[in-house]
Scaffold this motif. Structure first.
Motif, mmCIF file in Angstrom:
data_model
loop_
_atom_site.group_PDB
_atom_site.id
_atom_site.type_symbol
_atom_site.label_atom_id
_atom_site.label_comp_id
_atom_site.label_asym_id
_atom_site.label_seq_id
_atom_site.Cartn_x
_atom_site.Cartn_y
_atom_site.Cartn_z
ATOM 1 N N THR A 1 -39.226 0.541 21.490
ATOM 2 C CA THR A 1 -39.043 0.562 20.202
ATOM 3 C C THR A 1 -39.901 -0.307 19.562
ATOM 4 O O THR A 1 -40.805 0.066 18.523
ATOM 5 C CB THR A 1 -37.496 0.174 19.570
ATOM 6 N N LEU A 2 -40.309 -1.488 19.973
ATOM 7 C CA LEU A 2 -41.038 -2.374 19.459
ATOM 8 C C LEU A 2 -42.593 -2.231 20.019
ATOM 9 O O LEU A 2 -42.835 -1.958 21.067
ATOM 10 C CB LEU A 2 -40.543 -3.832 19.631
ATOM 11 N N ASP A 3 -43.522 -2.700 19.029
ATOM 12 C CA ASP A 3 -44.991 -2.810 19.837
ATOM 13 C C ASP A 3 -45.252 -3.789 20.905
ATOM 14 O O ASP A 3 -44.408 -4.572 20.792
ATOM 15 C CB ASP A 3 -46.021 -3.195 18.400
ATOM 16 N N PRO A 4 -46.181 -3.692 21.616
ATOM 17 C CA PRO A 4 -46.465 -4.386 22.560
ATOM 18 C C PRO A 4 -46.758 -5.764 22.006
ATOM 19 O O PRO A 4 -47.339 -6.332 20.988
ATOM 20 C CB PRO A 4 -47.562 -4.123 23.246
ATOM 21 N N GLY A 5 -46.014 -7.085 22.833
ATOM 22 C CA GLY A 5 -46.237 -8.581 22.343
ATOM 23 C C GLY A 5 -44.874 -9.000 21.599
ATOM 24 O O GLY A 5 -44.875 -10.136 20.990
ATOM 25 N N PHE A 6 -43.787 -8.204 21.746
ATOM 26 C CA PHE A 6 -42.766 -8.571 20.910
ATOM 27 C C PHE A 6 -42.078 -9.901 21.953
ATOM 28 O O PHE A 6 -42.572 -10.076 22.892
ATOM 29 C CB PHE A 6 -41.541 -7.350 20.998
ATOM 30 N N GLN A 7 -41.025 -10.442 21.220
ATOM 31 C CA GLN A 7 -40.664 -11.779 21.818
ATOM 32 C C GLN A 7 -39.222 -11.550 21.930
ATOM 33 O O GLN A 7 -38.524 -11.098 20.949
ATOM 34 C CB GLN A 7 -40.978 -13.111 21.105
ATOM 35 N N ARG A 8 -38.600 -11.939 23.097
ATOM 36 C CA ARG A 8 -37.068 -11.661 23.450
ATOM 37 C C ARG A 8 -36.310 -13.238 22.878
ATOM 38 O O ARG A 8 -37.220 -14.186 23.145
ATOM 39 C CB ARG A 8 -36.636 -11.416 24.679
ATOM 40 N N MET B 1 -29.012 -7.645 24.089
ATOM 41 C CA MET B 1 -30.335 -8.270 23.956
ATOM 42 C C MET B 1 -30.969 -8.296 22.802
ATOM 43 O O MET B 1 -30.752 -7.325 22.138
ATOM 44 C CB MET B 1 -31.264 -7.516 25.169
ATOM 45 N N VAL B 2 -31.492 -9.479 22.361
ATOM 46 C CA VAL B 2 -32.027 -9.547 20.987
ATOM 47 C C VAL B 2 -33.519 -9.901 21.028
ATOM 48 O O VAL B 2 -34.092 -10.577 21.948
ATOM 49 C CB VAL B 2 -31.504 -10.503 20.154
ATOM 50 N N ALA B 3 -34.453 -9.068 20.382
ATOM 51 C CA ALA B 3 -35.969 -9.397 20.267
ATOM 52 C C ALA B 3 -36.635 -9.228 18.979
ATOM 53 O O ALA B 3 -35.888 -8.506 18.148
ATOM 54 C CB ALA B 3 -36.729 -8.364 21.255
ATOM 55 N N HIS B 4 -37.708 -9.593 18.670
ATOM 56 C CA HIS B 4 -38.346 -9.337 17.296
ATOM 57 C C HIS B 4 -39.611 -9.073 17.700
ATOM 58 O O HIS B 4 -40.205 -9.650 18.227
ATOM 59 C CB HIS B 4 -38.156 -10.743 16.260
ATOM 60 N N GLY B 5 -40.232 -8.384 16.501
ATOM 61 C CA GLY B 5 -41.669 -7.845 16.890
ATOM 62 C C GLY B 5 -42.088 -7.229 15.555
ATOM 63 O O GLY B 5 -41.631 -7.176 14.554
ATOM 64 N N THR B 6 -42.750 -5.959 15.797
ATOM 65 C CA THR B 6 -43.201 -4.940 14.778
ATOM 66 C C THR B 6 -42.972 -3.634 15.599
ATOM 67 O O THR B 6 -42.775 -3.462 16.588
ATOM 68 C CB THR B 6 -44.855 -5.337 14.392
ATOM 69 N N ILE B 7 -42.950 -2.570 14.362
ATOM 70 C CA ILE B 7 -42.781 -1.601 14.898
ATOM 71 C C ILE B 7 -43.742 -0.535 14.031
ATOM 72 O O ILE B 7 -43.625 -0.408 12.779
ATOM 73 C CB ILE B 7 -41.204 -0.680 14.434
ATOM 74 N N GLU B 8 -45.033 -0.280 14.750
ATOM 75 C CA GLU B 8 -46.013 0.415 14.227
ATOM 76 C C GLU B 8 -46.460 -0.405 13.154
ATOM 77 O O GLU B 8 -46.779 -0.222 11.814
ATOM 78 C CB GLU B 8 -45.874 1.715 13.583
#
Length: 320
Positions: free
Chosen positions: A66-73, A110-117
């Protein structure tokens, strides 16, 4: 046995060097029972290349897809362990430790944050392999933490659900997570942020009866099982035969419970479209045009189709 298998074959294997073949190179589709090579299955995001069946995937894979590469858990707060000292055939504490070791997670979310496109988002994903993705104080804490993080980052909250409901080993403590997660979603909405729920197979029980049905946008994977009680329990209660496909994603879409059913390979792009539609500012005097796929999925029924059919005037009685 002949001399080929007893003597020649072992000699040839010794000369060439014996190599151990992994036992997980091929996977059987639970729907059509066709065998799929593991690399082909990985490229297809664990969707059967023969029949299109969406297999259950771990929470870590869900976030990765789902998330772009480089997301953080996110490291989640610790919740009380075994508050009721529950025991059946085994101690609940032992079952919990076994599930934690198998899934490499403290609990079922599990929770993570980042970007989607390129668009910021906070994602929480259920792990069905962790005691059936059942709700516990740890799960409630994870949803609350995800909601707070979304508000802090001014980002939409996306939750991928895959759960059998409340965790029976924690009794009423588990049921308390239903209102708690509802309050967490309200925090996101009061901040003016989108709350998007993506329902995977299965989404049932207390998860469906709480926050999973409170999203601004409801999405599901094809043929996902979604409901509160099981079909057999419902049939025994209402004493009627349920329609074909009852509690499946397509049936719920047809009856207005879901906004769209999206294939896993298209999910990331569709989520980016929804976030763009809900979050990106509109210049005065302009009307944005949504992407064609999103417009088709969310288009209302034609006005003519909602009008009642005209009723023919009664014929005059023949004269005597």
């Amino acid at each position: 046995m002949n001399w080929i298998s007893e003597w020649a074959l072992p000699k040839i294997q010794t000369w060439l060097g014996r190599k151990e073949v992994p036992d997980n190179l091929w996977h059987k589709c639970p729907a059509c029972e066709q065998m799929i090579f593991h690399r082909d299955l990985e490229r297809a995001l664990h969707v059967c290349t023969h029949c299109g069946h969406h297999m259950r995937i771990p929470a870590a894979k869900r976030i990765e897809y789902t998330l772009d590469p480089g997301f953080q858990r996110i490291e989640l707060p610790k919740a009380p362990v075994d508050p009721l000292r529950f025991r059946d055939q085994r101690k609940y504490a032992d079952r919990l430790k076994e599930a934690q070791a198998k899934a490499a997670m403290d609990d079922a979310v599990m929770v993570a944050h980042g970007t989607i496109e390129g668009r910021r988002a906070v994602v929480a994903a259920f792990e069905f392999g962790f005691m059936g993705g059942s709700m516990s104080p740890g799960v409630g804490e994870a949803i609350v933490t995800a909601a707070r993080l979304a508000v802090l980052q001014d980002a939409p909250l996306i939750v991928f659900t895959a759960s059998g409901g409340a965790r029976m080993q924690e009794g009423a403590v588990s049921l308390m997570q239903m209102p708690r997660t509802v309050i967490a979603t309200q925090m996101v909405k009061e901040a003016g942020l989108p709350f998007i729920v993506v329902m995977a197979d299965p989404t049932t029980g207390g998860v469906t009866a709480s926050f999973a049905m409170l999203g601004d946008i409801h999405i599901a994977e094809p043929k996902a099982l979604i409901g509160f009680a099981g079909a057999r329990v419902i049939e025994q209660t209402v004493r009627e035969t349920l329609p074909e496909g009852f509690q499946r994603a397509e049936y719920l879409l047809e009856h207005g419970i879901l906004d769209m059913v999206v294939k896993r390979g298209e999910m990331r792009e569709r989520l980016a479209q929804v976030i763009s539609l809900l979050r990106e500012p509109v210049l005065p005097g302009t009307v944005p045009e949504p992407a064609p796929a999103l417009a088709d999925a969310m288009a209302p029924a034609p006005v003519d189709a909602m009008k009642p059919a005209p009723v023919a005037a009664p014929k005059a009685a023949p004269e005597a």
